[in-house]
Each structure stands twice: as structure tokens, then as C-alpha cells.
Design an enzyme around this catalytic site. Sequence first.
Site: not given
Length: 322
Positions: A158-160, A164
Site C-alpha cells: 500500500a502506498k500509504s 513515508y
Amino acid sequence: MAFDGTGKVWMNGTLIDWKDATIHVASHVIHYGTAVFEGVRCYKTPAGSAFFRLDAHVRRLYDSAHIYRMDCPIDADRFTQGVVDTVQANQLEACYIRPIVYRGYRELGVNPLHCPVDMAIMVWEWGAYLGPEALERGADVCVSTWNRPAPNTFPGMAKSSANYANSALIKMEAVLSGYSEAIALDVFGRVSEGSGQNLFLVRDEVITTPPLAACGLAGITRDSVITLAEELGYRVKEQDIPREALYAADELFFTGTAAEITPIRSVDKITIGSGRRGPVTAALQQAFFDYVNGVTPNRHGWLQPVEIPAGSPTPAAAAARK
């Protein structure tokens, strides 16, 4: 436009002025990082402006939201049309696109389920991520002291936004130590990825990249580069990479929507190969930029026009079919 305070932002289905695209300080996303997002590029080609793999990016965005139990109030077809509308409203021939899905304002507490799911799209002009000179000369990087999270802590697929926070620590450490980027290891000490880029290693013209199980993102540019490399006749492997293999590589390069294909000329002040872009990296850059700039045929359907010719399927329709 955009970061000078002008331009348009799409929020929950409506285009509004950049300056008005605000959220409340009590929004859940601010306190707990409950958001998923994407980065997409639109390129200027001889046939007009075109998105690079917009359908794949929208699918990954909705997959990320699904993993985090976020029910998007706008379906993928309408959201993709929102991307088209935002680029057209800002009259940009080439740009970077930031779609985001986030938990908004209702109540605070770790449980996000009662908070609304909001959606937004921003666009701005963004050149080479590590500078245009890095595309040829290469970047100086270090191995970060910060590892990527262990499996089953954060979902790496998941690009959460929450993921980051780790990336920001990696990036800050690199910059404050005099490097332009860093390479993170996984919890087992194997190579994972950059702060926001996938990584490829070249030795004896064989290309290797870490598996997704090394807590790296399933990069769309990564996937594209693998396809292009195989078309050029290179052997590509996904396998675990020990840290010391970085120093013995003939070539190293990052891939990503922002980074595109950026060579690495040194790691921890150890020169990689000739200390500049190598021949395999150069060949892949040529193939990639020829494709995204419309020099070569759109044989994989990766370029989707912003201005749709009459009778042609829209990017929104393409995304809806995925």
C-alpha cells in the site's frame, strides 16, 4: 502555477482554487497519517499530452485504500475523469499528478472508521527529481541507518502516507550527511529500496532487483523497466540482494514516477562501476524516455491521451476495465 498559489485542485468531485484546498486541523489524517496516495506523470508527446500508466496508478490507489479499509466515495471511473479534468483545468502540457485519499474531519482517536473518506487531486510542474544532471552523471547515495519496516507491521504494497514517515527519516539523514539519496535495508539487512524509489543492480549485464517481500513498493515504473529490459534482451531477476553486492555492482539505478530512471554513481563514497551512468542504464533510459515522450510506438498502451480523439476510449474507461 500550483505552488505559487494559483491553479485548480480537485476535491471530492469539484474543482476549486488552489488557495481554497484546505482541511481542518482536527482531520484524522493529520494526527495519524491515515491516507493513501499516488504519483503519476503526464508527458508532452508529439501527439499531445499523455498520462503514463494512469490506469495502473488508479488501480493501485484503490487497492491501497481497500487494504486500509477506506471505502472510496467516488468510483475509479469518475476519479480518473477527475485527473483528466484537473490537468486540463491547469493547462499543463507536462506535469506531476498527486491523487490522495484520506480520512477527514469528524472525531479524533486512533480508530478511523467513523471519519469520512475524502479524495483530492493536485498537479504541478516537476522536472527531474534528483536534478537533471543526475540523469547522466548519477547520484551519490548512502546506505541508511533506518531500515524498512519488518513484514506484517505496515503493508508495503500500500502506498500509504504513514509509510513515508520512514521515508522522510531516510531522506533527511542522507541529505544532512551530504548525499542526495539513501538506500534502505529491510529488517534482515537485505537491500530494500530508496526513500521513495525502487532499486536495480547490474552485474555482467544481468539486472537484479529486490523482491517485493523485501518491503519495497510494487512500483509501476519498476514494472515498466522490467518489461523494457527484457525487450532489449537483458536477463532480469528478482532476488534478495546483500548490502555488499551494492559496492561490487557494475551499475545501480533508481526507478520511480518522480525519479524516472536515475543512475547511482557512488554508495557510501564507494564508486560504482565507472562512476557515472553505465551502458545498461543508458540503454534503459533511452528506451523509457523514447516511450514516454512518444518517440516510439505506444505498443503496451502505457500512454493515455489527455485530450481524447473522437471515438477513442477514455483513460477513465481504461481504468474502469482494470
